[in-house]
Design a protein around this motif. Sequence first.
Motif, mmCIF file in Angstrom:
data_model
loop_
_atom_site.group_PDB
_atom_site.id
_atom_site.type_symbol
_atom_site.label_atom_id
_atom_site.label_comp_id
_atom_site.label_asym_id
_atom_site.label_seq_id
_atom_site.Cartn_x
_atom_site.Cartn_y
_atom_site.Cartn_z
ATOM 1 N N LEU A 1 0.812 -1.206 0.000
ATOM 2 C CA LEU A 1 0.000 0.000 0.000
ATOM 3 C C LEU A 1 0.853 1.267 0.000
ATOM 4 O O LEU A 1 0.450 2.285 -0.554
ATOM 5 C CB LEU A 1 -0.920 0.032 1.233
ATOM 6 C CG LEU A 1 -1.929 -1.107 1.400
ATOM 7 C CD1 LEU A 1 -2.711 -0.896 2.702
ATOM 8 C CD2 LEU A 1 -2.870 -1.204 0.219
ATOM 9 N N ILE A 2 2.023 1.197 0.622
ATOM 10 C CA ILE A 2 2.844 2.383 0.886
ATOM 11 C C ILE A 2 4.167 2.293 0.137
ATOM 12 O O ILE A 2 4.872 1.292 0.208
ATOM 13 C CB ILE A 2 3.095 2.517 2.398
ATOM 14 C CG1 ILE A 2 1.764 2.737 3.133
ATOM 15 C CG2 ILE A 2 4.069 3.644 2.697
ATOM 16 C CD1 ILE A 2 1.847 2.599 4.628
ATOM 17 N N VAL A 3 4.504 3.350 -0.573
ATOM 18 C CA VAL A 3 5.772 3.416 -1.293
ATOM 19 C C VAL A 3 6.902 3.856 -0.370
ATOM 20 O O VAL A 3 7.976 3.262 -0.358
ATOM 21 C CB VAL A 3 5.680 4.381 -2.493
ATOM 22 C CG1 VAL A 3 7.014 4.454 -3.225
ATOM 23 C CG2 VAL A 3 4.577 3.957 -3.447
ATOM 24 N N GLN A 4 6.661 4.909 0.404
ATOM 25 C CA GLN A 4 7.696 5.428 1.288
ATOM 26 C C GLN A 4 7.069 6.173 2.456
ATOM 27 O O GLN A 4 6.019 6.809 2.300
ATOM 28 C CB GLN A 4 8.639 6.359 0.517
ATOM 29 C CG GLN A 4 9.936 6.696 1.258
ATOM 30 C CD GLN A 4 10.903 7.459 0.380
ATOM 31 O OE1 GLN A 4 10.717 8.648 0.141
ATOM 32 N NE2 GLN A 4 11.932 6.787 -0.116
ATOM 33 N N TYR A 5 7.726 6.066 3.602
ATOM 34 C CA TYR A 5 7.224 6.683 4.833
ATOM 35 C C TYR A 5 8.397 7.327 5.573
ATOM 36 O O TYR A 5 9.434 6.696 5.770
ATOM 37 C CB TYR A 5 6.574 5.618 5.712
ATOM 38 C CG TYR A 5 6.351 6.024 7.145
ATOM 39 C CD1 TYR A 5 5.319 6.888 7.480
ATOM 40 C CD2 TYR A 5 7.166 5.541 8.165
ATOM 41 C CE1 TYR A 5 5.100 7.256 8.801
ATOM 42 C CE2 TYR A 5 6.957 5.897 9.485
ATOM 43 C CZ TYR A 5 5.921 6.752 9.799
ATOM 44 O OH TYR A 5 5.711 7.127 11.103
ATOM 45 N N THR A 6 8.246 8.599 5.938
ATOM 46 C CA THR A 6 9.270 9.277 6.732
ATOM 47 C C THR A 6 8.604 10.072 7.844
ATOM 48 O O THR A 6 7.430 10.454 7.744
ATOM 49 C CB THR A 6 10.133 10.226 5.876
ATOM 50 O OG1 THR A 6 9.294 11.159 5.187
ATOM 51 C CG2 THR A 6 10.968 9.453 4.864
ATOM 52 N N GLN A 7 9.374 10.343 8.899
ATOM 53 C CA GLN A 7 8.877 11.146 10.013
ATOM 54 C C GLN A 7 10.061 11.778 10.719
ATOM 55 O O GLN A 7 11.204 11.346 10.568
ATOM 56 C CB GLN A 7 8.089 10.291 11.001
ATOM 57 C CG GLN A 7 8.949 9.264 11.729
ATOM 58 C CD GLN A 7 8.176 8.493 12.783
ATOM 59 O OE1 GLN A 7 6.982 8.244 12.647
ATOM 60 N NE2 GLN A 7 8.860 8.103 13.846
ATOM 61 N N GLY A 8 9.792 12.844 11.468
ATOM 62 C CA GLY A 8 10.879 13.473 12.201
ATOM 63 C C GLY A 8 10.418 14.660 13.008
ATOM 64 O O GLY A 8 9.257 15.098 12.935
ATOM 65 N N LEU A 9 11.347 15.210 13.790
ATOM 66 C CA LEU A 9 11.096 16.404 14.597
ATOM 67 C C LEU A 9 11.081 17.642 13.714
ATOM 68 O O LEU A 9 11.972 17.844 12.891
ATOM 69 C CB LEU A 9 12.185 16.558 15.653
ATOM 70 C CG LEU A 9 12.131 15.620 16.864
ATOM 71 C CD1 LEU A 9 13.448 15.676 17.619
ATOM 72 C CD2 LEU A 9 10.979 15.997 17.784
ATOM 73 N N SER B 1 -5.037 6.333 -4.563
ATOM 74 C CA SER B 1 -6.088 6.807 -3.662
ATOM 75 C C SER B 1 -6.777 5.637 -2.978
ATOM 76 O O SER B 1 -7.191 5.733 -1.818
ATOM 77 C CB SER B 1 -7.107 7.651 -4.435
ATOM 78 O OG SER B 1 -7.675 6.909 -5.498
ATOM 79 N N GLU B 2 -6.892 4.507 -3.690
ATOM 80 C CA GLU B 2 -7.499 3.321 -3.093
ATOM 81 C C GLU B 2 -6.643 2.781 -1.952
ATOM 82 O O GLU B 2 -7.157 2.390 -0.904
ATOM 83 C CB GLU B 2 -7.707 2.236 -4.150
ATOM 84 C CG GLU B 2 -8.764 2.549 -5.185
ATOM 85 C CD GLU B 2 -8.212 3.401 -6.338
ATOM 86 O OE1 GLU B 2 -7.004 3.756 -6.306
ATOM 87 O OE2 GLU B 2 -8.985 3.704 -7.267
ATOM 88 N N ALA B 3 -5.322 2.777 -2.156
ATOM 89 C CA ALA B 3 -4.420 2.313 -1.098
ATOM 90 C C ALA B 3 -4.515 3.212 0.130
ATOM 91 O O ALA B 3 -4.548 2.731 1.269
ATOM 92 C CB ALA B 3 -2.989 2.271 -1.619
ATOM 93 N N PHE B 4 -4.567 4.524 -0.099
ATOM 94 C CA PHE B 4 -4.699 5.456 1.018
ATOM 95 C C PHE B 4 -6.008 5.228 1.773
ATOM 96 O O PHE B 4 -6.037 5.202 3.004
ATOM 97 C CB PHE B 4 -4.626 6.895 0.506
ATOM 98 C CG PHE B 4 -4.982 7.920 1.548
ATOM 99 C CD1 PHE B 4 -4.180 8.100 2.665
ATOM 100 C CD2 PHE B 4 -6.121 8.701 1.421
ATOM 101 C CE1 PHE B 4 -4.498 9.039 3.636
ATOM 102 C CE2 PHE B 4 -6.447 9.636 2.382
ATOM 103 C CZ PHE B 4 -5.629 9.815 3.493
ATOM 104 N N LYS B 5 -7.090 5.026 1.043
ATOM 105 C CA LYS B 5 -8.386 4.820 1.683
ATOM 106 C C LYS B 5 -8.401 3.526 2.496
ATOM 107 O O LYS B 5 -8.895 3.491 3.632
ATOM 108 C CB LYS B 5 -9.493 4.799 0.631
ATOM 109 C CG LYS B 5 -10.884 4.678 1.228
ATOM 110 C CD LYS B 5 -11.947 4.723 0.138
ATOM 111 C CE LYS B 5 -13.348 4.621 0.751
ATOM 112 N NZ LYS B 5 -14.409 4.632 -0.294
#
Length: 286
Positions: free
Chosen positions: A216-224, A244-248
């Motif tokens: 469902l997800i190609v790439q995911y990042t997070q940070g301060l 959009s279907e994957a996001f839903k």
Amino acid sequence: MKLNKMNIQAHSFSPCTYLLNNSSSRALASSRKPFNVFGRNLLCGKIKIRTSVFSAPERINLSTQKPKRKVVEHITLVKANEGLSDEEEKDMLDYLYTCQYQMGGIVSISLGRISNKNPDKYTHAIFMRFQRKEDLAKFYDNPFYLGVIKEHVSPYCHDMLHADFESEVEDDILPIFRKGEEFNYGVEFVILVALDGSAEDALASLSELMMEFPSLIVQYTQGLNYNVGSKEFTHVVFVRFRSSEAFKIFSESSEYRDIWRSKFQPVIHKVISVNYSVDPVGTEVM
């Protein structure tokens, strides 16, 4: 020319407004199954999935992942003026997109019109990736960028919000530069959130869940968030979904909603979340 920031009111709501349904849970569960990387179109539940970045078992062993490289990510949310014409919108987004060709340091850029209704009424979002904090600092003062803001953004909008954060991605050319078929289409999901000192557990739980669903997800990042102009937000989460279907499917899932309710709601003070569609490179922006 720099635009003044508006005070953002606090909101304590889930960043996803969809109602959970059983079909979404079944589709998400099916996305956990192993899949191959040999270029064939795959089916995940009811959605058609393009070639995957990597194959994955039901749960990923984080210790076996590829080496990581630090990058710096920059998010801009824009409030366009009412009555903005299609031509004016295209002019604004085209010039912002062109920054990557006129300036050094920009590794990747994507942007689009925000799809979801958000209480703060942001209308457009821009994402940029840089190699180093120094590159981003130079970007803010670059004459070309300042000219784009003055001549092609300020006339069409009345507020901008910036957030900057350092994150990690796979140390490989395609995920770093966000190139290839995987990044041609998709939906990008941005969460700006203010969390208290116990935020690590919430973010770690969300990260682990994201890594479980590469179909469902190609790439995911997070940070301060270290941008002083938006210091009311402590963290940034940025996700590229395959469609959009994957996001839903993901946003309606019980797994995601449970993490938001149990991990985030007890420590959250404020949140802004937006999503927008991304078109393939080489076509019109909108």
